[in-house]
Design a protein around this motif. Structure first.
Motif, short mmCIF file in Angstrom:
data_model
loop_
_atom_site.label_atom_id
_atom_site.label_comp_id
_atom_site.label_asym_id
_atom_site.label_seq_id
_atom_site.Cartn_x
_atom_site.Cartn_y
_atom_site.Cartn_z
N SER A 379 0.86 -1.18 0.00
CA SER A 379 0.00 0.00 0.00
C SER A 379 0.90 1.23 0.00
O SER A 379 1.44 1.62 1.03
CB SER A 379 -0.91 -0.01 1.24
N LYS A 380 1.07 1.82 -1.17
CA LYS A 380 2.09 2.85 -1.35
C LYS A 380 1.48 4.25 -1.29
O LYS A 380 0.27 4.43 -1.36
CB LYS A 380 2.82 2.65 -2.67
N GLY A 381 2.34 5.22 -1.15
CA GLY A 381 1.92 6.61 -1.06
C GLY A 381 2.91 7.39 -0.23
O GLY A 381 4.07 6.96 -0.07
N PRO A 382 2.52 8.53 0.33
CA PRO A 382 3.43 9.28 1.21
C PRO A 382 3.92 8.45 2.38
O PRO A 382 4.99 8.70 2.92
CB PRO A 382 2.57 10.46 1.68
N ASP A 383 3.11 7.48 2.81
CA ASP A 383 3.57 6.43 3.72
C ASP A 383 3.29 5.09 3.03
O ASP A 383 2.31 4.95 2.29
CB ASP A 383 2.91 6.50 5.09
N THR A 384 4.15 4.13 3.24
CA THR A 384 4.05 2.85 2.53
C THR A 384 4.18 1.71 3.51
O THR A 384 5.04 1.73 4.40
CB THR A 384 5.15 2.75 1.45
N LEU A 385 3.33 0.71 3.34
CA LEU A 385 3.43 -0.50 4.17
C LEU A 385 3.17 -1.73 3.32
O LEU A 385 2.61 -1.66 2.22
CB LEU A 385 2.49 -0.41 5.37
N VAL A 386 3.60 -2.87 3.85
CA VAL A 386 3.46 -4.16 3.17
C VAL A 386 2.66 -5.08 4.08
O VAL A 386 3.01 -5.25 5.25
CB VAL A 386 4.83 -4.78 2.85
N ALA A 387 1.58 -5.66 3.55
CA ALA A 387 0.71 -6.54 4.33
C ALA A 387 0.59 -7.88 3.63
O ALA A 387 0.50 -7.95 2.40
CB ALA A 387 -0.68 -5.91 4.49
N ALA A 388 0.57 -8.95 4.42
CA ALA A 388 0.47 -10.30 3.89
C ALA A 388 -0.82 -10.95 4.36
O ALA A 388 -1.36 -10.59 5.43
CB ALA A 388 1.67 -11.13 4.34
N PRO A 389 -1.33 -11.93 3.61
CA PRO A 389 -2.57 -12.61 4.03
C PRO A 389 -2.45 -13.31 5.38
O PRO A 389 -3.46 -13.48 6.07
CB PRO A 389 -2.79 -13.63 2.90
N ASP A 390 -1.24 -13.71 5.77
CA ASP A 390 -1.06 -14.39 7.06
C ASP A 390 -0.95 -13.42 8.23
O ASP A 390 -0.69 -13.84 9.37
CB ASP A 390 0.16 -15.31 7.02
#
Length: 465
Positions: A379-390
């Protein structure tokens, strides 16, 4: 002890502190460690110049009394502005041990460094107007500003603001563990430099993690272009974005990048353009990752090319137009992993397509769509994070605002596809790509273009070897 990269919610932090106390520590002892650790950073900024510490009623205020006392013990000049009397036993204990001057909130204190210890990470209610005005007045009356744990008026778990206006800080000293507000906007934009004070918190298995510089390896002595990873880039009617993503994939370490397009045109000499039927072309067993989206378009032909690309059981990265076209049907029989890289508008399109409510924090929304689709979500943008189904979650630090230009998302997709083709686990590939992308931006000149960003990727990669 190695530096901790875990990010804790308020509830997780409370549990972690309780575990330390159960093992023989105390609230007072933890406060002393945290406050004196924060005082080290205050001293670096202020030395013997005047320090004003704003203390609130809770344990964050107690930290402030410890900081002020530690500065005084070093021969520094520190005073406390007590916005409220201490209300917790540990805060009252810290106040009793503080030997310096305590000013009422009505006194107009001035100095070199303002230290905000009014409210900590547990604040959930809106900041009162008189408290907001007090912070603003003290911030304006000092040359430097330091927040302890999080700035007062910040919601720790979401990064949202609990006040109409909050000042920017030069430095934020996190206590015990990182908090989500250190990474999520709008709060993250107020923090300044970040430093973490270790108080002995143990790793929590379910905790989110900060995205940090990865440790990568050079190609093996017997490596060749296929062992380094063949990236297949499925292009559409707009070749420019595809070429940009392909160039980024090359520069992030892929040994071979092949563009599949029905449209012939000029591409750089070190890229291969194939006009073979897509279904047949993707049967090449040497393809390690497929990237679809940059330059794809949104017409019927683009929809068909997306379906064909995802029908191939090859690890995939989907971006841009592909995210708008994606439907549950595309994923119904797929088993190979997918990394999706949506910005806010594309995330909304995914939420509509997969019937997810667009509510909650950015982290909650990313985790929800990851679980609904089975994809890794960047989920990118001025702040960015990475999320996984688990349930795994990783947050990136604040990146250069010069990334707000056309094409930088294509570069990110290409970098992630390259890491995926190198054989990295999908979640790790996404995190590595996000870090390399941000580091390349840091190394680029102001007002860089997407092409210049791509050219800086090898230098960022070199920092990881």
């Amino acid at each position: 002890m190695p530096e901790s990269h875990q990010i804790l919610s308020v509830a997780q932090m409370r549990t972690a502190e309780e575990a330390l106390i159960a093992r023989g520590s105390s609230v007072e002892a933890l406060m002393d460690v945290a406050g004196r650790g924060a005082a080290d950073w205050v001293w670096r900024v202020a030395a013997r110049h005047r320090v004003t510490v704003l203390c609130g009623p809770g344990n964050n205020g107690g930290d402030g009394y410890v900081i002020a006392q530690a500065i005084r013990e070093r021969g520094g000049d520190a005073v406390v502005v007590a916005a409220y009397p201490p209300q917790t036993p540990a805060a009252r204990n810290a106040r009793n041990f503080y030997s310096g001057e305590v000013l009422a909130r009505s006194v107009e204190a001035r100095g070199e460094v303002f230290v905000d210890c009014l409210f900590g990470s547990g604040l959930t209610r809106p900041l009162q107007l008189d408290d907001e005005a007090l912070i603003a007045q003290l911030a304006a009356a000092h040359h430097h500003r330091i927040a302890v744990d999080v700035p007062s008026g910040v919601q720790s778990d979401t990064g949202m603001l609990l006040a109409g206006h909050l000042c920017r800080f030069d430095l934020t000293v996190a206590l015990g563990a990182w908090k989500f507000a250190h990474f999520l906007r709008p709060a993250a934009g107020l923090m300044g430099a970040l430093h973490l004070i270790d108080i002995g918190v143990e790793p929590i298995e379910s905790a989110a993690q900060a995205i940090v510089r990865p440790s990568l390896k050079r190609p093996a002595p017997d490596a060749h272009k296929y062992t380094r990873g063949l990236v297949a880039l499925v292009a559409g009617a707009m070749p420019g974005a595809a070429v940009l993503a392909a160039t980024a994939a090359q520069r992030a370490g892929a040994g071979y990048v092949r563009i599949f397009s029905e449209h012939t045109g000029q591409v750089p000499s070190d890229l291969v353009l194939s006009t073979d039927p897509l279904g047949e072309a993707l049967e090449d067993g040497r393809i390690a990752a497929v990237l679809v989206g940059p330059g794809l378009g949104r017409d019927a032909d683009a929809r068909e090319r997306l379906a064909v690309a995802l029908a191939a059981e090859i690890p995939a990265v989907i971006d841009a137009d592909a995210l708008v076209l994606l439907s549950p049907r595309n994923l119904s029989e797929r088993t190979a992993p997918i990394i999706a890289t949506p910005h806010e508008g594309e995330l909304l399109a995914l939420e509509r397509a997969f019937e997810c409510e667009a509510t909650g924090s950015k982290a909650e929304r990313a985790l929800a769509i990851a679980q609904a689709t089975g994809m890794i979500i960047v989920s990118k943008g001025p702040d960015t994070l990475v999320a996984a189904p688990d349930g795994r979650l990783a947050c990136a630090g604040v990146a250069s605002s010069w990334l707000s230009t056309a094409g930088t998302g294509d570069v990110l997709a290409g970098v992630i596809a390259s890491r995926l083709a190198n054989g990295r686990e999908p979640f790790e590939s996404a995190c590595e790509g996000v870090w390399l992308h941000a580091e390349a931006a840091r190394l680029s000149p102001p007002a860089f273009t997407a092409g210049e960003l791509a050219r800086a990727i090898p230098q960022a990669l070199g920092a990881c070897l």
